[in-house]
Design a protein around this motif. Structure first.
Motif, mmCIF file in Angstrom:
data_model
loop_
_atom_site.group_PDB
_atom_site.id
_atom_site.type_symbol
_atom_site.label_atom_id
_atom_site.label_comp_id
_atom_site.label_asym_id
_atom_site.label_seq_id
_atom_site.Cartn_x
_atom_site.Cartn_y
_atom_site.Cartn_z
ATOM 1 N N GLN A 61 2.647 16.098 18.994
ATOM 2 C CA GLN A 61 2.802 16.501 20.529
ATOM 3 C C GLN A 61 1.756 15.618 21.288
ATOM 4 O O GLN A 61 2.159 15.287 22.416
ATOM 5 C CB GLN A 61 2.238 17.962 20.625
ATOM 6 C CG GLN A 61 3.807 19.047 20.195
ATOM 7 C CD GLN A 61 3.412 20.336 20.175
ATOM 8 O OE1 GLN A 61 2.471 20.840 20.580
ATOM 9 N NE2 GLN A 61 4.358 21.322 19.630
ATOM 10 N N ALA A 62 0.781 15.384 20.524
ATOM 11 C CA ALA A 62 -0.436 14.847 21.189
ATOM 12 C C ALA A 62 -0.116 13.248 21.421
ATOM 13 O O ALA A 62 -0.207 12.681 22.424
ATOM 14 C CB ALA A 62 -1.958 15.048 20.456
ATOM 15 N N VAL A 63 0.483 12.792 20.211
ATOM 16 C CA VAL A 63 0.982 11.266 20.609
ATOM 17 C C VAL A 63 2.090 11.274 21.414
ATOM 18 O O VAL A 63 2.136 10.376 22.307
ATOM 19 C CB VAL A 63 1.408 10.891 19.195
ATOM 20 C CG1 VAL A 63 1.840 9.390 19.494
ATOM 21 C CG2 VAL A 63 0.055 10.584 18.326
ATOM 22 N N SER A 64 3.039 12.208 21.369
ATOM 23 C CA SER A 64 4.059 12.194 22.352
ATOM 24 C C SER A 64 3.659 12.229 23.766
ATOM 25 O O SER A 64 4.400 11.688 24.659
ATOM 26 C CB SER A 64 5.164 13.221 22.002
ATOM 27 O OG SER A 64 5.598 13.158 20.663
ATOM 28 N N ALA A 65 2.682 12.995 24.073
ATOM 29 C CA ALA A 65 2.431 13.116 25.371
ATOM 30 C C ALA A 65 1.724 12.008 26.081
ATOM 31 O O ALA A 65 1.536 11.810 27.167
ATOM 32 C CB ALA A 65 1.364 14.241 25.593
ATOM 33 N N LYS A 67 1.563 8.492 27.889
ATOM 34 C CA LYS A 67 2.374 7.524 28.531
ATOM 35 C C LYS A 67 1.834 6.163 28.503
ATOM 36 O O LYS A 67 1.475 5.692 29.614
ATOM 37 C CB LYS A 67 2.767 8.033 29.918
ATOM 38 C CG LYS A 67 3.292 9.825 29.891
ATOM 39 C CD LYS A 67 4.477 9.950 29.293
ATOM 40 C CE LYS A 67 4.834 11.257 29.239
ATOM 41 N NZ LYS A 67 6.171 11.734 28.668
ATOM 42 N N VAL A 68 2.103 5.669 27.552
ATOM 43 C CA VAL A 68 1.650 4.260 27.461
ATOM 44 C C VAL A 68 2.896 3.208 27.023
ATOM 45 O O VAL A 68 3.575 3.360 26.145
ATOM 46 C CB VAL A 68 0.589 3.934 26.099
ATOM 47 C CG1 VAL A 68 0.133 2.554 26.069
ATOM 48 C CG2 VAL A 68 -0.657 5.039 26.479
ATOM 49 N N GLU A 69 3.053 2.349 28.061
ATOM 50 C CA GLU A 69 4.119 1.376 27.891
ATOM 51 C C GLU A 69 4.319 0.681 26.624
ATOM 52 O O GLU A 69 5.389 0.550 26.235
ATOM 53 C CB GLU A 69 3.953 0.299 29.183
ATOM 54 C CG GLU A 69 5.374 -0.385 29.327
ATOM 55 C CD GLU A 69 5.187 -1.269 30.269
ATOM 56 O OE1 GLU A 69 6.043 -2.126 30.584
ATOM 57 O OE2 GLU A 69 4.402 -1.084 31.325
ATOM 58 N N LEU A 126 -3.984 -0.824 22.951
ATOM 59 C CA LEU A 126 -4.876 -0.068 22.451
ATOM 60 C C LEU A 126 -6.071 0.379 23.213
ATOM 61 O O LEU A 126 -6.733 1.427 22.937
ATOM 62 C CB LEU A 126 -5.780 -1.406 21.597
ATOM 63 C CG LEU A 126 -5.521 -1.462 19.931
ATOM 64 C CD1 LEU A 126 -6.276 -2.394 19.178
ATOM 65 C CD2 LEU A 126 -5.485 -0.073 19.483
ATOM 66 N N ASP A 127 -6.386 -0.179 24.327
ATOM 67 C CA ASP A 127 -7.533 0.375 25.359
ATOM 68 C C ASP A 127 -6.816 1.551 25.819
ATOM 69 O O ASP A 127 -7.633 2.432 25.859
ATOM 70 C CB ASP A 127 -7.658 -0.607 26.562
ATOM 71 C CG ASP A 127 -8.754 -0.306 27.380
ATOM 72 O OD1 ASP A 127 -9.794 -0.041 26.610
ATOM 73 O OD2 ASP A 127 -8.690 -0.150 28.399
ATOM 74 N N SER A 128 -5.585 1.756 26.148
ATOM 75 C CA SER A 128 -5.065 2.940 26.447
ATOM 76 C C SER A 128 -5.073 4.158 25.504
ATOM 77 O O SER A 128 -5.394 5.265 25.692
ATOM 78 C CB SER A 128 -3.680 2.977 27.100
ATOM 79 O OG SER A 128 -3.662 1.840 27.962
ATOM 80 N N ILE A 129 -4.805 3.843 24.244
ATOM 81 C CA ILE A 129 -4.805 4.607 22.892
ATOM 82 C C ILE A 129 -6.139 5.133 22.897
ATOM 83 O O ILE A 129 -6.267 6.139 22.534
ATOM 84 C CB ILE A 129 -4.306 3.874 21.849
ATOM 85 C CG1 ILE A 129 -2.877 3.571 21.766
ATOM 86 C CG2 ILE A 129 -4.386 4.614 20.315
ATOM 87 C CD1 ILE A 129 -2.449 2.621 21.000
ATOM 88 N N HIS A 130 -7.190 4.286 22.711
ATOM 89 C CA HIS A 130 -8.598 4.626 22.483
ATOM 90 C C HIS A 130 -9.191 5.430 23.520
ATOM 91 O O HIS A 130 -10.012 6.440 23.390
ATOM 92 C CB HIS A 130 -9.467 3.263 22.247
ATOM 93 C CG HIS A 130 -9.301 2.597 21.188
ATOM 94 N ND1 HIS A 130 -9.664 1.258 20.902
ATOM 95 C CD2 HIS A 130 -8.348 2.700 20.043
ATOM 96 C CE1 HIS A 130 -8.983 0.658 19.697
ATOM 97 N NE2 HIS A 130 -8.435 1.628 19.412
ATOM 98 N N ALA A 131 -8.647 5.254 24.853
ATOM 99 C CA ALA A 131 -9.174 6.179 26.107
ATOM 100 C C ALA A 131 -8.773 7.409 25.794
ATOM 101 O O ALA A 131 -9.203 8.375 26.176
ATOM 102 C CB ALA A 131 -8.821 5.418 27.404
ATOM 103 N N ALA A 132 -7.598 7.706 25.036
ATOM 104 C CA ALA A 132 -6.973 8.889 24.998
ATOM 105 C C ALA A 132 -7.457 9.597 23.706
ATOM 106 O O ALA A 132 -6.844 10.777 23.554
ATOM 107 C CB ALA A 132 -5.440 9.067 24.854
#
Length: 540
Positions: A61-65, A67-69, A126-132
């Protein structure tokens, strides 16, 4: 070993398995279709016991939420036969691994623009993933999907758009299983030494390896050559970016993905800013030419003063040439080959480094020094005779008995070069498992075996890590093995390869180690394995 589905199996009463796409450090990947509307999806089956339902659902659920292109979307997760699985969207795109192999097959490098474009987009994701608050931990070419379009005059300029798959998988596998799989899987070369710490720097390391491979056509190994030592057309600052991204210690790498991204983008900007106008270019070229000449002289002096460094660089150059000249076959090709001879390993045609490496110390100087050799495709037994995992190795066979046994099975004894290449693997390692001697990987000295009834105490394949990059077991451990090749010092003798005997384990278990004995000779620590020709070779 984890259960594996078969084509036709139905998972969760919803997804019918069509075919296997591949396997990685965390598990296997399958193409499936949604029953009812035939929509295709990708199913990832995680190795090891299933994660508890609450953790599984919370992770998905956390990964699905997010919104990273640049991410491949997750559709569902669940448990099948006590293994966690994840369902991903299926994209009409090729993997970065396949694109890299396509360039290698054409003997092409990615341009600096292409490599930078792909890497910048990966780092942005990656930057967006890490920020989340997430880390990926197993970024590799096969987990990156690429869509390529051609634009510009004549549609001659490729534009690559990568998307990362597999986010969330690493949190669903036990750390011990993850570490074991990383050690045993060829994809571990993309993993940071500190991957178990689950930090952003581990992901940055993985992207650094991919960036290096895009530029150089090979992965960095040991004391690797810098990109500009392999390609003269690259800007010098690329070396600095690679050095920081691949620093052995995590604290010496980029603090975050955005910093590495900025350095790559700045590199392109500086190239444009510093392009000299036409009227001054000739003068600058003359200045640069003089500087290069001085630099070459300086390098020559340094190498003369530091022969060890020169030897390491020569080894790295040989490896770079061998890897570039050897096309990596697709998973489909390998599987098709193994169907014909399931008890053997298929070795594709290509180059490898024969003999002792230039930088090795304290080894048998009678061995030939490192030189490139090219061999056609062939098959080799996965284990020593009787070629069955878990069985005692056959010993005390003379050369003639070994030859006759192989021919009786429609095979033949391997040449010493075939044996050495299968041992060194695709990367031409010193030992079957790598460049550094590890006394525990391939077990104890077999000279202490009781060797009753013509069999060694050693059991084939009993040590999971004692195998080469091609998947051939016990070549840096177990008994020594006869080859078909005649001796270099005595034409009436035959060459023996591998094994460990006596006190010099680190020398005798090297892939280039060889011995010579008369064909009538035998002892309690000598065995054999067989080979076969492959007249079909690589598919065209």
């Amino acid at each position: 070993m984890s259960n594996q589905p078969r084509p036709g199996d139905v998972i969760a009463k919803t997804y019918e398995i069509e075919s296997r796409l591949g396997a990685g450090p965390l598990g296997s990947t399958w193409l499936a279709r949604l029953m009812g509307n035939n929509q295709r999806v990708v199913l990832k089956l995680i190795d090891g016991p299933a994660t508890d339902a609450e953790t599984l659902q919370n992770t998905i659920q956390a990964v699905s939420a997010l919104k990273v292109e640049g991410l491949v979307r997750i559709l569902r997760a669940g448990v099948w036969q006590n293994q966690s699985y994840i369902i991903y969207e299926h994209l009409e795109a090729e993997s970065l691994r396949r694109l890299m192999d396509s360039y290698a097959g054409q003997r092409r490098y990615f341009s600096m623009q292409e490599a930078g474009q792909i890497t910048v987009k990966l780092l942005d994701t990656l930057d967006s993933i890490h920020a989340a608050g997430f880390v990926h931990l197993h970024i590799k070419p096969s987990s990156v999907l690429i869509n390529t379009k051609f634009v510009g005059p004549g549609q001659g300029r490729p534009v690559h758009t990568p998307r990362i798959s597999g986010l969330g998988q690493s949190s669903l596998i036990h750390p011990s299983v993850l570490q074991q799989n990383l050690n045993e899987n060829p994809d571990s070369r993309y993993m940071a030494p500190d991957a178990g710490a689950a930090t952003r720097q581990a992901d940055i390391y993985s992207v650094g390896v991919i960036f290096y491979e895009l530029l150089c056509g090979q992965t960095p190994m040991g004391s690797y050559l810098s990109p500009t030592q392999i390609r003269e057309d690259l800007p010098k600052k690329v070396d600095d970016i690679i050095e920081i991204a691949l620093a052995p210690n995590a604290e010496d790498r980029y603090l975050n993905a955005r910093d590495m991204l900025n350095d790559i983008q700045r590199l392109f900007q500086e190239e444009e800013i510093h392009t000299p106008p036409p009227d001054t270019r000739r003068r600058r070229l003359a200045i640069i030419g003089g500087a290069v000449t001085l630099l070459v002289l300086l390098v020559m002096v340094i190498f003369l003063q530091d022969p060890e460094k020169a030897a390491r660089n020569k080894d790295a150059e040989l490896r770079a040439t061998a890897v570039k000249a050897s096309v990596k076959p697709s998973d489909e090709t390998v599987q098709a080959k193994l169907v014909k001879h399931p008890d053997m390993v298929w070795i594709p045609e290509g180059q490898f480094i024969h003999g002792r490496m230039n930088a090795e110390k304290g080894v048998d100087v009678s061995e030939p020094p490192a030189v490139l050799k090219t061999l056609p495709a062939y098959y080799i037994d996965r284990f020593e005779s009787p070629n069955q995992q878990g069985e005692h190795s056959t010993v005390k066979a003379t050369w003639e008995e070994a030859r006759a046994a192989c021919e009786g099975m429609g095979k033949r004894l391997c040449s010493d070069l075939e044996w050495e290449r299968a041992c060194k693997g695709p990367e031409s390692f010193i030992y079957s498992y790598g460049d550094t001697f590890k006394p525990d990987v391939c077990g104890a000295d077999i000279a202490s075996d009781s060797n009753k009834d013509r069999r060694s105490d050693h059991r084939a394949g009993s040590l999971a890590e004692c195998k080469s990059g091609y998947g051939v077991f016990d070549m840096s451990g177990g008994p020594r093995e006869w080859t078909a090749s005649t001796g270099s010092r005595d034409a009436s003798a035959h060459i023996l390869r591998g094994g460990k005997k006596g006190i010099s384990f680190n020398n005798g278990s090297r892939c280039s180690y060889m011995d010579e004995q008369k064909g009538t000779w035998s002892d309690s620590v000598t065995s054999y394995r067989c080979c076969m020709d492959d007249p079909e070779g690589m598919p065209k």
